[in-house]
Motif scaffolding. Structure first.
Motif, PDB file in Angstrom:
ATOM      1  N   GLY A   1       0.798  -1.224   0.000  1.00 12.22           N
ATOM      2  CA  GLY A   1       0.000   0.000   0.000  1.00 12.22           C
ATOM      3  C   GLY A   1       0.829   1.272   0.000  1.00 12.22           C
ATOM      4  O   GLY A   1       2.046   1.245  -0.194  1.00 12.22           O
ATOM      5  N   ALA A   2       0.147   2.391   0.205  1.00 12.78           N
ATOM      6  CA  ALA A   2       0.775   3.708   0.106  1.00 12.78           C
ATOM      7  C   ALA A   2       1.037   4.296   1.489  1.00 12.78           C
ATOM      8  O   ALA A   2       0.352   3.982   2.450  1.00 12.78           O
ATOM      9  CB  ALA A   2      -0.144   4.645  -0.683  1.00 12.78           C
ATOM     10  N   THR A   3       2.049   5.177   1.560  1.00 15.37           N
ATOM     11  CA  THR A   3       2.266   5.950   2.791  1.00 15.37           C
ATOM     12  C   THR A   3       1.534   7.282   2.653  1.00 15.37           C
ATOM     13  O   THR A   3       1.371   7.813   1.547  1.00 15.37           O
ATOM     14  CB  THR A   3       3.762   6.219   3.031  1.00 15.37           C
ATOM     15  N   LEU A   4       1.114   7.821   3.770  1.00 20.54           N
ATOM     16  CA  LEU A   4       0.342   9.062   3.769  1.00 20.54           C
ATOM     17  C   LEU A   4       0.863   9.959   4.892  1.00 20.54           C
ATOM     18  O   LEU A   4       1.061   9.493   6.019  1.00 20.54           O
ATOM     19  CB  LEU A   4      -1.139   8.742   3.992  1.00 20.54           C
ATOM     20  N   GLU A   5       1.109  11.215   4.562  1.00 23.11           N
ATOM     21  CA  GLU A   5       1.586  12.159   5.571  1.00 23.11           C
ATOM     22  C   GLU A   5       0.787  13.453   5.464  1.00 23.11           C
ATOM     23  O   GLU A   5       0.742  14.074   4.392  1.00 23.11           O
ATOM     24  CB  GLU A   5       3.083  12.426   5.362  1.00 23.11           C
ATOM     25  N   LEU A   6       0.148  13.844   6.551  1.00 21.64           N
ATOM     26  CA  LEU A   6      -0.612  15.090   6.603  1.00 21.64           C
ATOM     27  C   LEU A   6       0.154  16.079   7.472  1.00 21.64           C
ATOM     28  O   LEU A   6       0.516  15.770   8.616  1.00 21.64           O
ATOM     29  CB  LEU A   6      -2.003  14.854   7.202  1.00 21.64           C
ATOM     30  N   LYS A   7       0.415  17.270   6.952  1.00 25.54           N
ATOM     31  CA  LYS A   7       1.229  18.259   7.668  1.00 25.54           C
ATOM     32  C   LYS A   7       0.437  19.540   7.907  1.00 25.54           C
ATOM     33  O   LYS A   7       0.138  20.288   6.962  1.00 25.54           O
ATOM     34  CB  LYS A   7       2.486  18.600   6.859  1.00 25.54           C
ATOM     35  N   ASN A   8       0.077  19.788   9.137  1.00 27.43           N
ATOM     36  CA  ASN A   8      -0.515  21.068   9.571  1.00 27.43           C
ATOM     37  C   ASN A   8      -1.640  21.552   8.656  1.00 27.43           C
ATOM     38  O   ASN A   8      -1.629  22.690   8.178  1.00 27.43           O
ATOM     39  CB  ASN A   8       0.567  22.158   9.660  1.00 27.43           C
ATOM     40  N   LEU A   9      -2.620  20.695   8.392  1.00 29.31           N
ATOM     41  CA  LEU A   9      -3.725  21.066   7.497  1.00 29.31           C
ATOM     42  C   LEU A   9      -4.662  22.069   8.173  1.00 29.31           C
ATOM     43  O   LEU A   9      -5.103  21.861   9.307  1.00 29.31           O
ATOM     44  CB  LEU A   9      -4.529  19.832   7.092  1.00 29.31           C
ATOM     45  N   VAL A  10      -4.955  23.134   7.456  1.00 26.14           N
ATOM     46  CA  VAL A  10      -5.963  24.116   7.883  1.00 26.14           C
ATOM     47  C   VAL A  10      -6.923  24.296   6.725  1.00 26.14           C
ATOM     48  O   VAL A  10      -6.498  24.556   5.586  1.00 26.14           O
ATOM     49  CB  VAL A  10      -5.319  25.475   8.254  1.00 26.14           C
ATOM     50  N   PHE A  11      -8.223  24.157   6.980  1.00 32.57           N
ATOM     51  CA  PHE A  11      -9.198  24.281   5.892  1.00 32.57           C
ATOM     52  C   PHE A  11     -10.506  24.870   6.400  1.00 32.57           C
ATOM     53  O   PHE A  11     -11.023  24.492   7.442  1.00 32.57           O
ATOM     54  CB  PHE A  11      -9.478  22.915   5.258  1.00 32.57           C
ATOM     55  N   HIS A  12     -11.019  25.864   5.624  1.00 31.73           N
ATOM     56  CA  HIS A  12     -12.355  26.429   5.843  1.00 31.73           C
ATOM     57  C   HIS A  12     -13.150  26.193   4.567  1.00 31.73           C
ATOM     58  O   HIS A  12     -12.648  26.455   3.471  1.00 31.73           O
ATOM     59  CB  HIS A  12     -12.305  27.942   6.094  1.00 31.73           C
ATOM     60  N   TYR A  13     -14.380  25.723   4.657  1.00 29.95           N
ATOM     61  CA  TYR A  13     -15.244  25.610   3.480  1.00 29.95           C
ATOM     62  C   TYR A  13     -15.548  27.015   2.948  1.00 29.95           C
ATOM     63  O   TYR A  13     -15.755  27.948   3.741  1.00 29.95           O
ATOM     64  CB  TYR A  13     -16.548  24.893   3.819  1.00 29.95           C
ATOM     65  N   PRO A  14     -15.580  27.180   1.603  1.00 30.58           N
ATOM     66  CA  PRO A  14     -15.857  28.508   1.030  1.00 30.58           C
ATOM     67  C   PRO A  14     -17.166  29.102   1.543  1.00 30.58           C
ATOM     68  O   PRO A  14     -17.282  30.322   1.691  1.00 30.58           O
ATOM     69  CB  PRO A  14     -15.935  28.237  -0.476  1.00 30.58           C
ATOM     70  N   SER A  15     -18.168  28.242   1.811  1.00 28.80           N
ATOM     71  CA  SER A  15     -19.462  28.744   2.278  1.00 28.80           C
ATOM     72  C   SER A  15     -19.462  29.048   3.782  1.00 28.80           C
ATOM     73  O   SER A  15     -20.391  29.651   4.292  1.00 28.80           O
ATOM     74  CB  SER A  15     -20.565  27.721   1.965  1.00 28.80           C
ATOM     75  N   ARG A  16     -18.381  28.594   4.486  1.00 24.75           N
ATOM     76  CA  ARG A  16     -18.294  28.868   5.938  1.00 24.75           C
ATOM     77  C   ARG A  16     -16.879  29.334   6.274  1.00 24.75           C
ATOM     78  O   ARG A  16     -16.113  28.635   6.951  1.00 24.75           O
ATOM     79  CB  ARG A  16     -18.646  27.606   6.742  1.00 24.75           C
TER      80      ARG A  16
ATOM     81  N   ASN B   1      -6.924   7.838  -9.101  1.00 26.85           N
ATOM     82  CA  ASN B   1      -6.847   6.419  -9.464  1.00 26.85           C
ATOM     83  C   ASN B   1      -6.135   5.605  -8.396  1.00 26.85           C
ATOM     84  O   ASN B   1      -6.274   4.379  -8.339  1.00 26.85           O
ATOM     85  CB  ASN B   1      -6.141   6.246 -10.815  1.00 26.85           C
ATOM     86  N   ALA B   2      -5.336   6.292  -7.559  1.00 34.81           N
ATOM     87  CA  ALA B   2      -4.604   5.600  -6.487  1.00 34.81           C
ATOM     88  C   ALA B   2      -5.452   5.456  -5.223  1.00 34.81           C
ATOM     89  O   ALA B   2      -5.001   4.874  -4.244  1.00 34.81           O
ATOM     90  CB  ALA B   2      -3.312   6.354  -6.170  1.00 34.81           C
ATOM     91  N   ILE B   3      -6.662   5.996  -5.255  1.00 41.21           N
ATOM     92  CA  ILE B   3      -7.517   5.991  -4.065  1.00 41.21           C
ATOM     93  C   ILE B   3      -8.860   5.353  -4.399  1.00 41.21           C
ATOM     94  O   ILE B   3      -9.507   5.712  -5.389  1.00 41.21           O
ATOM     95  CB  ILE B   3      -7.749   7.432  -3.542  1.00 41.21           C
ATOM     96  N   GLY B   4      -9.282   4.405  -3.586  1.00 49.01           N
ATOM     97  CA  GLY B   4     -10.628   3.843  -3.707  1.00 49.01           C
ATOM     98  C   GLY B   4     -11.463   4.342  -2.544  1.00 49.01           C
ATOM     99  O   GLY B   4     -10.967   4.476  -1.430  1.00 49.01           O
ATOM    100  N   ILE B   5     -12.721   4.658  -2.792  1.00 44.71           N
ATOM    101  CA  ILE B   5     -13.576   5.163  -1.716  1.00 44.71           C
ATOM    102  C   ILE B   5     -14.922   4.461  -1.726  1.00 44.71           C
ATOM    103  O   ILE B   5     -15.511   4.230  -2.795  1.00 44.71           O
ATOM    104  CB  ILE B   5     -13.761   6.705  -1.801  1.00 44.71           C
ATOM    105  N   VAL B   6     -15.388   4.120  -0.547  1.00 45.47           N
ATOM    106  CA  VAL B   6     -16.757   3.637  -0.364  1.00 45.47           C
ATOM    107  C   VAL B   6     -17.468   4.714   0.463  1.00 45.47           C
ATOM    108  O   VAL B   6     -17.242   4.819   1.665  1.00 45.47           O
ATOM    109  CB  VAL B   6     -16.790   2.281   0.362  1.00 45.47           C
TER     110      VAL B   6
ATOM    111  N   PRO C   1      -7.047  -0.105  -5.454  1.00 44.56           N
ATOM    112  CA  PRO C   1      -6.117   1.009  -5.241  1.00 44.56           C
ATOM    113  C   PRO C   1      -5.174   0.729  -4.064  1.00 44.56           C
ATOM    114  O   PRO C   1      -5.485  -0.085  -3.190  1.00 44.56           O
ATOM    115  CB  PRO C   1      -7.066   2.160  -4.894  1.00 44.56           C
ATOM    116  N   PRO C   2      -4.019   1.411  -3.996  1.00 43.75           N
ATOM    117  CA  PRO C   2      -3.128   1.248  -2.840  1.00 43.75           C
ATOM    118  C   PRO C   2      -3.665   1.903  -1.568  1.00 43.75           C
ATOM    119  O   PRO C   2      -3.253   1.550  -0.468  1.00 43.75           O
ATOM    120  CB  PRO C   2      -1.827   1.915  -3.298  1.00 43.75           C
ATOM    121  N   LEU C   3      -4.566   2.890  -1.727  1.00 43.65           N
ATOM    122  CA  LEU C   3      -5.154   3.576  -0.572  1.00 43.65           C
ATOM    123  C   LEU C   3      -6.666   3.428  -0.637  1.00 43.65           C
ATOM    124  O   LEU C   3      -7.293   3.768  -1.641  1.00 43.65           O
ATOM    125  CB  LEU C   3      -4.773   5.066  -0.583  1.00 43.65           C
ATOM    126  N   LEU C   4      -7.265   2.905   0.439  1.00 36.95           N
ATOM    127  CA  LEU C   4      -8.710   2.660   0.484  1.00 36.95           C
ATOM    128  C   LEU C   4      -9.339   3.527   1.573  1.00 36.95           C
ATOM    129  O   LEU C   4      -8.872   3.543   2.714  1.00 36.95           O
ATOM    130  CB  LEU C   4      -8.965   1.177   0.781  1.00 36.95           C
TER     131      LEU C   4
END
Length: 595
Positions: free
Chosen positions: A350-365, A429-434, A510-513
């Motif tokens: 599978g794949a490695t995943l690294e999240l670094k200091n994510l900050v996110f606001h939805y455009p509507s909020r 294509n590297a990500i599968g989602i249910v 996919p390598p990431l599910l």
């Protein structure tokens, strides 16, 4: 200073020019249509001259000579009519082809552009409005490209040629009629502006009604469950009546425009013909010349009347074009880089995943952060559960991984590569989602599962269905894998829809599910079957699981607990229960004290 009306008019004049990129590929067809148009116009302009010759030389002579002239000019007249018929048919065929072809291209271009938009676009735009623009607005453009442009050019040619022939026939009478026609143009321009504004309003009302109808038709079980059929019917009727009222104002304005144009044009012509009749009586003009002048005047008057009609159509199409160009001008903030990087060769686990200091606001909020300084490292082959109360940011995190949105700050690295440096198709294509809310398309079971990987064979589709515990119920359908599942999967239970979605993800391999409450809609027996299938599918790939039912996450490698867009706890089920924090309180609610 430019008034709003003036700026709108300027916009309308330039708007139709924006269609040129769609017209350019068909220069040869336009040339052929133009040749047919010119031949037809010349044939039309030749008819009055043939009448003049017939009257002056045919009826003016005597005996055999007169009969010979009549025969000759009647044959010539029939020849002109034949040429006119062939040229008109050719023009109609070519411009109709162009109208259909260009409209099809515009529809395809708009749709292809819309499907690349990010979810941010669909937060503010209703799908029903997009459909209205794809159908109603493009039909108006088809009318202009396929009919109105041709009619406009034809009548411009007839007007110009008719005016030249009028001056050749009688300079004095033509000067008088030209002066009168200039007076006619002013009310046509004035009312034309009003027609254009009303046309845009009319299209907006229709789009609003279409959007509302689409929304309600997609929620019929809810509407009927709350017995709102009459309420929704009345609401739709009210919007249709509003659209009708706007359309009637447009029709009244166009009717008034047509009436004024015809009255003024024919009033001027009648006055000039009265002068011509007196000229014939005085002997300064022949009967043939007067007949020729009358026919050319009729051609000029008819061309002006037709141009006023075309102007109305063109102004309606300008409004429709504006609306389509608004869609085409929408730029998705999520774009593939100009020079994308490649993902490294996938490891077996599978794949490695690294999240670094994510900050996110939805455009509507914009004032409430959905994610705040979120950091997390996930090893290849690891299974990580993400839990927390509603609104904690779990689904938002998945949307970040798929790059449906980009964070305002921070990075996401997949196998060491920043996902913003990857081509969108390579990333996804590297990500599968249910997903929690499964989407089933209006197709058969085979094609719904094959949506996971378009080139998959039937055998591969069936194997994915077996792994997802979907094979048995699909086989029991009336036509098995060829059974039509109904719009949005209405013929399936919630659990069956969920298993179709799982089969789709497994087929993608996919390598990431990503599993967003993948077993939430299943009964106990189905959940047991799917859970074992998912556990088998997790082998050799990295898996992130969003779960509200904590029983499904006891066996994962790590549990990430989120609250208010932040990670507040990380550990195994036993470790987190022992910490007596947020996870322990969630576990206590579901399992009793200490899980």
């Amino acid at each position: 200073m430019t008034t709003p009306t003036e700026s709108a008019q300027k916009a309308s004049l330039s708007t139709l020019a924006e269609l040129l990129p769609f017209l350019k590929p068909y220069g040869r067809q336009f040339l052929l249509a133009g040749i047919a148009l010119i031949v037809a116009a010349c044939a039309t302009l030749a008819v009055p001259y043939a009448f003049k010759q017939m009257i002056d030389l045919g009826f003016g002579g005597n005996g055999i000579k007169s009969a010979a002239h009549i025969d000759l000019y009647f044959l010539a007249l029939f020849g002109v009519a034949t040429v006119l018929a062939i040229a008109t048919a050719a023009r109609f065929y070519m411009v109709s082809w162009l109208g259909e072809r260009v409209t099809a291209d515009i529809r395809s271009a708009v749709y292809a552009h819309v499907v690349t938009q990010s979810p941010q676009f669909f937060e503010t735009t209703q799908s029903g409005e997009v459909l209205s623009r794809l159908t109603t607005d493009t039909t108006l453009i088809q009318s202009v490209v396929g009919t109105s442009i041709s009619m406009a050019l034809r009548n411009v040619l007839l007007f110009g040629g008719g005016m030249v022939m009028l001056f050749i026939t009688s300079v004095k009478l033509s000067a008088i009629i030209l002066l009168a026609l200039l007076v006619v143009v002013l009310p046509i321009v004035f009312f034309g502006r009003r027609v254009r504004k009303l046309s845009r309003d009319s299209q907006d009302r229709i789009a609003d009604a279409s959007a509302m109808a689409s929304e309600i038709l997609n929620a019929m079980p809810t509407v009927q469950a709350f017995t709102h059929e009459k309420i929704e019917s009345n609401r739709f009727t009210s919007m249709i009546e509003s659209a009708f009222g706007t359309a009637m104002r447009r029709i009244r304005a166009r009717s008034l425009l047509t009436m004024i144009a015809i009255v003024l044009v024919f009033g001027a012509i009648v006055f000039v013909l009265w002068l011509g009749a007196h000229a014939v009586i005085k002997g300064t003009m022949t009967g043939g010349e007067l007949g020729q002048f009358i026919l050319y005047a009729a051609i000029v008057a008819g061309s002006i009347g037709a141009l006023s009609e075309v102007l109305g159509e063109a102004q309606r199409a300008a409004g429709a074009t504006e609306r389509l160009l608004e869609l085409l001008a929408e730029e998705s903030p999520i774009q593939s880089p100009a020079v994308p990087k490649a993902l490294p060769q996938q490891a077996q686990n599978g794949a490695t995943l690294e999240l670094k200091n994510l900050v996110f606001h939805y455009p509507s909020r914009p004032l409430s952060p959905a994610l705040s300084q979120l950091s997390l490292n996930i090893r290849a082959g690891e299974t990580v559960a993400v839990v927390g109360p509603s609104g904690a940011g779990k689904t938002t995190l998945f949307q970040m991984l798929l790059r449906l949105y980009d964070p305002q700050q921070g990075q996401i690295l997949l196998d060491g590569v920043d996902i913003t440096e990857l081509d969108l198709h390579v990333l996804r294509n590297a990500i599968g989602i249910v997903p929690q809310d499964t989407v089933i398309f209006s197709a058969n079971a085979m094609e719904n599962i094959r949506y996971g990987r378009a080139g998959a064979t039937d055998a591969e589709v069936i194997e994915a269905a077996r792994l997802a515990a979907a094979h048995e119920f699909i086989e029991r359908l009336p036509e098995g894998y060829q059974s039509f599942l109904g719009e949005r999967g209405v013929r399936l239970s919630g659990g069956q829809r969920q298993r179709i979605a799982i089969a789709r993800a497994l087929l993608k391999n996919p390598p990431l599910l990503l599993l967003d409450e993948a077993t939430s809609a299943l009964d106990a027996e189905s959940e047991r079957l799917v859970q074992s299938a998912l556990e088998a599918a997790m082998v050799g790939r990295t898996t992130l699981v969003i779960a509200h039912r904590l029983a499904t996450v006891k066996r994962v490698d790590r549990i990430v607990v989120m609250e208010h867009g932040q990670i507040v706890e990380i550990g195994t089920h036993a470790e987190l229960v022992a910490k007596n924090g947020l996870y322990a309180s969630l576990a206590a609610l579901q399992f009793g004290v200490h899980g």
